[in-house]
Scaffold this motif. Structure first.
Motif, PDB file in Angstrom:
ATOM      1  N   VAL A 156      76.433  44.143  15.060  1.00 16.91           N
ATOM      2  CA  VAL A 156      77.585  44.918  15.541  1.00 16.91           C
ATOM      3  C   VAL A 156      77.142  45.950  16.572  1.00 16.91           C
ATOM      4  CG1 VAL A 156      79.409  46.528  14.851  1.00 16.91           C
ATOM      5  CG2 VAL A 156      78.834  44.579  13.378  1.00 16.91           C
ATOM      6  N   TYR A 157      76.087  46.693  16.240  1.00 23.54           N
ATOM      7  CA  TYR A 157      75.624  47.749  17.148  1.00 23.54           C
ATOM      8  C   TYR A 157      75.002  47.172  18.419  1.00 23.54           C
ATOM      9  CZ  TYR A 157      76.478  51.423  13.699  1.00 23.54           C
ATOM     10  OH  TYR A 157      77.064  52.297  12.837  1.00 23.54           O
ATOM     11  N   PHE A 158      74.393  46.002  18.321  1.00 26.48           N
ATOM     12  CA  PHE A 158      73.849  45.368  19.521  1.00 26.48           C
ATOM     13  C   PHE A 158      74.959  45.085  20.522  1.00 26.48           C
ATOM     14  CE2 PHE A 158      72.982  41.491  21.937  1.00 26.48           C
ATOM     15  CZ  PHE A 158      71.800  41.814  22.569  1.00 26.48           C
ATOM     16  N   ARG A 159      76.054  44.523  20.048  1.00 23.04           N
ATOM     17  CA  ARG A 159      77.172  44.222  20.948  1.00 23.04           C
ATOM     18  C   ARG A 159      77.773  45.507  21.499  1.00 23.04           C
ATOM     19  NH1 ARG A 159      77.635  41.870  24.690  1.00 23.04           N
ATOM     20  NH2 ARG A 159      76.485  40.283  23.528  1.00 23.04           N
ATOM     21  N   GLN A 160      77.914  46.534  20.655  1.00 20.25           N
ATOM     22  CA  GLN A 160      78.422  47.821  21.141  1.00 20.25           C
ATOM     23  C   GLN A 160      77.494  48.401  22.205  1.00 20.25           C
ATOM     24  OE1 GLN A 160      79.072  50.525  17.886  1.00 20.25           O
ATOM     25  NE2 GLN A 160      80.646  49.260  16.917  1.00 20.25           N
ATOM     26  N   ALA A 161      76.190  48.283  21.985  1.00 17.68           N
ATOM     27  CA  ALA A 161      75.228  48.841  22.931  1.00 17.68           C
ATOM     28  C   ALA A 161      75.291  48.128  24.277  1.00 17.68           C
ATOM     29  CB  ALA A 161      73.814  48.768  22.354  1.00 17.68           C
ATOM     30  N   MET A 162      75.450  46.823  24.266  1.00 18.81           N
ATOM     31  CA  MET A 162      75.537  46.089  25.530  1.00 18.81           C
ATOM     32  C   MET A 162      76.872  46.358  26.226  1.00 18.81           C
ATOM     33  SD  MET A 162      72.693  44.726  26.213  1.00 18.81           S
ATOM     34  CE  MET A 162      73.322  43.966  27.715  1.00 18.81           C
ATOM     35  N   ASP A 163      77.950  46.478  25.459  1.00 16.61           N
ATOM     36  CA  ASP A 163      79.264  46.742  26.060  1.00 16.61           C
ATOM     37  C   ASP A 163      79.421  48.193  26.498  1.00 16.61           C
ATOM     38  OD1 ASP A 163      79.956  44.123  25.584  1.00 16.61           O
ATOM     39  OD2 ASP A 163      81.104  44.542  23.746  1.00 16.61           O
ATOM     40  N   GLY A 164      78.731  49.116  25.803  1.00 22.06           N
ATOM     41  CA  GLY A 164      78.900  50.544  26.065  1.00 22.06           C
ATOM     42  C   GLY A 164      77.703  51.182  26.735  1.00 22.06           C
ATOM     43  N   CYS A 165      76.594  51.323  25.971  1.00 20.98           N
ATOM     44  CA  CYS A 165      75.395  51.990  26.501  1.00 20.98           C
ATOM     45  C   CYS A 165      74.930  51.364  27.806  1.00 20.98           C
ATOM     46  CB  CYS A 165      74.248  51.906  25.500  1.00 20.98           C
ATOM     47  SG  CYS A 165      74.412  52.927  24.034  1.00 20.98           S
ATOM     48  N   TYR A 166      74.832  50.060  27.832  1.00 23.91           N
ATOM     49  CA  TYR A 166      74.260  49.394  28.992  1.00 23.91           C
ATOM     50  C   TYR A 166      75.078  49.670  30.247  1.00 23.91           C
ATOM     51  CZ  TYR A 166      72.379  45.605  31.907  1.00 23.91           C
ATOM     52  OH  TYR A 166      71.817  44.878  32.926  1.00 23.91           O
ATOM     53  N   ARG A 167      76.398  49.591  30.145  1.00 22.99           N
ATOM     54  CA  ARG A 167      77.254  49.883  31.302  1.00 22.99           C
ATOM     55  C   ARG A 167      77.070  51.321  31.757  1.00 22.99           C
ATOM     56  NH1 ARG A 167      82.383  50.154  31.230  1.00 22.99           N
ATOM     57  NH2 ARG A 167      82.674  50.431  28.982  1.00 22.99           N
ATOM     58  N   ALA A 168      76.961  52.233  30.802  1.00 22.87           N
ATOM     59  CA  ALA A 168      76.787  53.645  31.153  1.00 22.87           C
ATOM     60  C   ALA A 168      75.431  53.880  31.826  1.00 22.87           C
ATOM     61  CB  ALA A 168      76.909  54.518  29.897  1.00 22.87           C
ATOM     62  N   LEU A 169      74.385  53.241  31.313  1.00 25.64           N
ATOM     63  CA  LEU A 169      73.056  53.424  31.897  1.00 25.64           C
ATOM     64  C   LEU A 169      73.000  52.873  33.318  1.00 25.64           C
ATOM     65  CD1 LEU A 169      70.548  52.657  28.976  1.00 25.64           C
ATOM     66  CD2 LEU A 169      71.588  54.818  29.649  1.00 25.64           C
ATOM     67  N   ILE A 170      73.646  51.740  33.546  1.00 26.80           N
ATOM     68  CA  ILE A 170      73.701  51.191  34.905  1.00 26.80           C
ATOM     69  C   ILE A 170      74.380  52.190  35.844  1.00 26.80           C
ATOM     70  CG2 ILE A 170      74.746  49.399  36.349  1.00 26.80           C
ATOM     71  CD1 ILE A 170      72.410  48.303  34.838  1.00 26.80           C
ATOM     72  N   LYS A 171      75.474  52.795  35.390  1.00 25.90           N
ATOM     73  CA  LYS A 171      76.203  53.777  36.196  1.00 25.90           C
ATOM     74  C   LYS A 171      75.325  54.991  36.492  1.00 25.90           C
ATOM     75  CE  LYS A 171      80.097  55.331  38.038  1.00 25.90           C
ATOM     76  NZ  LYS A 171      80.743  54.651  39.199  1.00 25.90           N
ATOM     77  N   LEU A 172      74.642  55.496  35.484  1.00 24.18           N
ATOM     78  CA  LEU A 172      73.785  56.673  35.671  1.00 24.18           C
ATOM     79  C   LEU A 172      72.634  56.374  36.628  1.00 24.18           C
ATOM     80  CD1 LEU A 172      73.665  57.942  31.977  1.00 24.18           C
ATOM     81  CD2 LEU A 172      74.804  59.077  33.896  1.00 24.18           C
ATOM     82  N   ARG A 173      72.105  55.171  36.549  1.00 22.75           N
ATOM     83  CA  ARG A 173      71.037  54.790  37.476  1.00 22.75           C
ATOM     84  C   ARG A 173      71.564  54.695  38.910  1.00 22.75           C
ATOM     85  NH1 ARG A 173      67.973  49.264  36.241  1.00 22.75           N
ATOM     86  NH2 ARG A 173      69.989  48.497  36.998  1.00 22.75           N
ATOM     87  N   GLU A 174      72.763  54.133  39.075  1.00 21.18           N
ATOM     88  CA  GLU A 174      73.368  54.039  40.404  1.00 21.18           C
ATOM     89  C   GLU A 174      73.612  55.425  40.993  1.00 21.18           C
ATOM     90  OE1 GLU A 174      76.875  51.813  39.608  1.00 21.18           O
ATOM     91  OE2 GLU A 174      75.890  49.839  39.759  1.00 21.18           O
ATOM     92  N   GLN A 175      73.942  56.394  40.133  1.00 15.98           N
ATOM     93  CA  GLN A 175      74.224  57.752  40.590  1.00 15.98           C
ATOM     94  C   GLN A 175      72.953  58.563  40.837  1.00 15.98           C
ATOM     95  OE1 GLN A 175      76.714  59.037  37.326  1.00 15.98           O
ATOM     96  NE2 GLN A 175      78.599  58.523  38.419  1.00 15.98           N
TER      97      GLN A 175
END
Length: 339
Positions: A156-175
């Protein structure tokens, strides 16, 4: 060899010291560390040439980040690399309402798991505040593993992490607020799942590639080499036994070591004795031989322990020592060893 050396951080390519300061203990892991000792260790790390510091909101419920930020406050920001983590959100609370275990006398925050996009952004912004920084060099998704959550909840947490954390980390890296994004967990199989599901710059491998354990050579580390994914090693003593040796009560993964682990460590110690090599020196120097490994972050509780680690990574070890470990089947034949 020198105690501290500079390496390139994988495909990202910024400089990092091959030994860093693991700041979990200064979150008061298991027992308190006085403020003066925490500061003295950070100062000693800097004096010794360490320019990499690893922390997390979870460590002491914010205490590790608060202490690290305080003692690095006036250091030139471009002169050091800092990593922290996401996956938990801290909220202010009365001390008497907080379950700090396994931390003691942490900061006055409750900790809860939150791998959502919004939770990741809040966790990151809160870390900036505690550290007193305008950016964080490396940000890891923390503890989304079987070791922490069990088999079913980890899915459950793996899917949440890919749907949530991963998208946020990509955004923070782009910024430009984060330079490198990664995963820090306690199971190499879970790291492989993350690597196959996303494009990560780095992994914090906690205790799963050591002088005792090399299963990560099967798939995970070759994949990291192909992608240029930088590895940071934590838990290089496997929770204790590679520092203490096979003594009564020795810990493996922070629990009493089972009989087969005790026996393997005794056999490694016998080779160490023949070559007059401290077991702990072999354990730390083994970590850095793999080409994907950029740094390791041994945790220390005192300045004396830090000085011991600095001496261990500089201790001369003959090539024949590593050859004998391999010939006796104590280290895998395909494991890179120090030259």
């Amino acid at each position: 060899m020198s105690a501290i050396n500079i390496r390139k951080f994988g495909r990202i390519g910024f400089d990092i010291t091959d030994m860093g300061f693991g700041a979990a203990p200064i979150g008061n892991f298991l027992r308190p560390i006085p403020e003066t000792e925490a500061g003295a260790m950070i100062d000693r790390a800097w004096e010794a040439g360490m320019r990499y510091f690893d922390t997390a909101p979870y460590y002491g419920h914010g205490l590790s980040e608060l202490r690290l930020g305080h003692y690095l406050r006036w250091k030139p920001r471009r002169d050091y690399v800092i990593s922290s983590k996401v996956g938990r959100v801290l909220t202010a609370a009365r001390r008497e309402d907080i379950d700090f275990k396994p931390w003691v006398d942490g900061a006055a925050f409750k900790s809860r798991f939150d791998y959502s996009y919004d939770g990741t952004m809040r966790s990151f912004e809160d870390s900036l505040q505690r550290l007193g920084l305008e950016y964080i060099d490396i940000l890891f998704i923390h503890d989304a593993d079987v070791f922490t959550h069990g088999v079913e909840m980890q899915k459950v947490y793996f899917r949440q992490a890919m749907d949530g954390c991963y998208r946020a980390l990509i955004k923070l890296r782009e910024q430009g607020l984060v330079k490198a994004i990664g995963v820090g967990v306690n199971n190499w199989e879970v790291m492989l799942d993350f690597m196959q599901a996303g494009d990560f710059d780095t992994l914090l491998v906690a205790g799963r590639y050591t002088l005792l354990e090399q299963d990560a050579l099967n798939e995970l580390l070759p994949l990291c080499e192909r992608r240029g994914t930088a590895i940071v090693i934590g838990g290089g003593f496997n929770g204790g036994i590679l520092a203490t040796g096979a003594v009564p009560g020795a810990k493996w993964n922070y629990a009493p070591a089972p009989a087969h682990i005790m026996e393997k460590v005794r056999r490694i110690e016998a080779v160490c004795a023949r070559y007059k090599v401290p077991l702990a020196a072999a354990a730390l120097q083994f970590l850095l031989a793999h080409p994907a490994v950029a740094s390791h972050v041994p945790g220390t509780r005192t300045v004396e322990q830090m000085d011991q680690n600095l001496a261990l990574v500089a201790h001369p070890i003959p090539k024949a020592f590593w050859q004998e470990l391999k010939s006796e089947g104590l280290v895998r034949q395909d494991a890179p060893v120090p030259a």
